[in-house]
Write an enzyme that holds these catalytic residues in place. Structure first.
Site, short mmCIF file in Angstrom:
data_model
loop_
_atom_site.label_atom_id
_atom_site.label_comp_id
_atom_site.label_asym_id
_atom_site.label_seq_id
_atom_site.Cartn_x
_atom_site.Cartn_y
_atom_site.Cartn_z
N GLU A 265 56.89 83.36 111.74
CA GLU A 265 55.70 83.09 112.56
C GLU A 265 55.02 84.43 112.79
O GLU A 265 55.65 85.37 113.29
CB GLU A 265 56.10 82.46 113.89
N CYS A 302 51.72 83.78 121.31
CA CYS A 302 51.24 83.50 119.95
C CYS A 302 50.21 82.38 119.93
O CYS A 302 49.51 82.21 118.94
CB CYS A 302 52.41 83.17 119.04
#
Length: 525
Positions: A265, A302
């Site tokens: 990620e 994020c």
């Protein structure tokens, strides 16, 4: 518990001999004791050898034994009490309630995967019984289940010292799948990592599992990380971090004689679409929700809303004015590390100097080290489309509003975007047709689509998807949050014409594990 500064290789505490890592309290700028001497290739070798030796024994543990192990890890983390919370606060600058909540989420994840392991659906059992009389050719007896891929390397994240770190989602899902785990701790919070690592190691011992089921390594630079990813005994990688770091690991993994998957990620700006009717009816409320999401945790999520897309006009002007007023009153917040603060300052500085990005508002200045000011910028759609630099992620409380002339320009902007973790639609009933027209594009661009919410906050549950097309993640077919994350560390095996006594329990004719199987094309109740 006294922190030692040691690596944990199986059940052994080992002193490294490479460059020392020392946590910095970002709120004061002062170093924290102890120093953590980094590991080298020989320590990676030891940890991977133990993990490989443990694999066959660990992967054949019963679902109940594995579930109890995950629950024991959660209990041991909770038993650390205030010591863990105090150290995590000191190493990250995050407020105490945030760390307490993250500890709860970490333990919830472990217990959720324990429930998943017990349920057995992750085995995805499929049975096609033999058809010996079928013409022109008989069908053999075929049975399929999922098995773990092998030892997994996990890299701790900077922004979640617990939930995406040593015993976070990657570790929990890999252990649930039956894979031993070797963790490379993030250098920003080594003390927190040691405390959690020792809790995991204690759980391994209490559950009488092979010691190689878990190891924890420290190391500055790239030596330990690249050695882990390129070790032939490692069969998959879980990573949360920067785009450059994730790409480097992917390249190393693909250059191996046996390439392996890296579930990384990396980067996302999480666009928020403000549709006209919603903007007209509740622009001020939208501004409040947006800035609250933007500034939460100093923007170090994020899923932070780093981009807003809307049609230009009086309603958008009012939204910008309201958001700017709130931003100007927003206090500065301590960022996780001096390095993250410097990167944020550089990113914001590039937009301040950009000819086609206008600064709409700046938050209050900080009074202590490493504090970021909130920033809000505005640009036009045509300028955004013309310059890829305007799409760069700023990891922190900064966002860019893109003004579009019409629906066609909104679509062009969305088509122009890279892959994202999330895309948010703020809409009212009158906006449904416009939103429906954009859904196919948004589905191609993001892993999670939200309506009338805000992207910060990732629920740990069965249906969650925390992933998306590159560069949000390196593999858009997976998720790093939620029970489906276990699938990253599994692979299918088919057994043809096996005698029942030789079959694993999950595939035996009598179904001793009481699994819900796909039997001759029909899902059992």
């Amino acid at each position: 518990m006294t922190l030692t500064g040691n690596l944990l290789i199986g059940q052994q505490a080992v002193t490294g001999h490479r460059e020392a890592i020392r946590a910095i309290n970002p709120a004061t700028g002062l170093p924290l004791e102890p120093a953590y001497l980094g590991g080298g290739r020989e320590h990676v070798e030891q940890a991977c050898a133990l993990a490989s030796a443990a694999f066959d024994g660990y992967r054949t543990t019963s679902p109940e034994a594995r579930a109890e192990f995950l629950e024991t890890i959660a209990s041991e983390i909770e038993a650390l009490g205030d010591e863990l919370v105090d150290r995590a606060v000191a190493e990250t600058g995050l407020p105490r309630p945030r760390i307490q909540g993250e500890r709860g989420r970490t333990c919830q994840q472990l217990r959720l995967f324990a429930r998943t392991v017990r349920a057995g659906e992750w085995l995805d059992v499929r049975v096609d019984n033999a058809l010996p009389e079928r013409q022109p050719l008989p069908r053999p007896d075929l049975r399929q289940r999922q098995i773990p891929v092998g030892p997994v390397a996990v890299f701790g994240a900077s922004n979640f010292p617990l939930a995406f770190s040593v015993a976070g989602g990657d570790t929990a899902s890999a252990l649930a799948a039956g894979c031993p785990v070797v963790v490379k701790a993030h250098s920003a919070h080594p003390g927190t990592s040691e405390l959690v690592g020792r809790a995991v190691a204690l759980a391994v011992k209490k559950c009488a599992l092979p010691e190689g089921v878990f190891s924890l390594l420290f190391g500055s630079g790239r030596e330990v990380g690249i050695a882990l990813v390129t070790d032939p005994r490692i069969k998959a990688v879980g990573f949360t971090g920067s785009r450059s770091g994730g790409i480097a690991l992917c390249q190393a993994a693909q250059a191996r004689p046996e390439p392996i998957p890296v579930y990384a990620e990396m980067s996302s700006i999480n666009p928020v679409l403000l549709f006209p009717a919603a903007l007209q009816a509740r622009g001020e409320a939208l501004a409040q929700g947006f800035v609250a999401s933007l500034t939460q945790g100093a923007g170090q999520f994020c899923t932070n809303p780093g981009l807003v897309i809307a049609r230009q006009g009086p309603a958008l002007d009012r939204f910008i004015s309201a958001a700017a007023d709130i931003v100007r009153r927003s206090p500065a917040q301590t960022m996780l590390t001096p390095g993250i603060f410097s990167a944020y300052e550089a990113g914001v500085g590039s937009l301040v100097e950009h000819a086609h990005a206008q600064a709409a508002a700046v938050g209050l200045a900080g009074e202590t080290p490493n504090q970021c000011q909130t920033h809000l910028f505005v640009t036009r759609a045509q300028d955004f489309l013309a310059d890829p630099a305007l799409q760069a992620e700023m990891f922190g409380a900064a966002s860019l509003i893109v003004q579009c002339a019409d629906d066609n320009e909104m679509r062009q902007v969305i088509e122009h975007l890279e892959g994202q973790l999330t895309a948010t639609l703020q809409l009212d009933d009158a906006d449904l047709d416009s939103a429906r027209a954009l859904l196919p594009v948004l589905e191609r661009k993001a892993g999670r689509l939200l309506v009338n919410g805000w992207p910060t906050g990732v629920e740990v549950c069965d249906a969650m998807v925390h992933g998306g097309p590159f560069p949000a993640t390196s593999d858009p077919r997976t998720t790093s949050v939620g029970t489906a994350a276990i699938q990253r560390f599994l692979r299918p095996v088919c057994y043809q014409d096996f005698p029942d006594a030789l079959l694993p329990a999950a595939l035996q004719q009598g179904n001793p594990l009481q699994l819900r199987r796909l039997l001759d094309g029909q899902r059992e109740a």
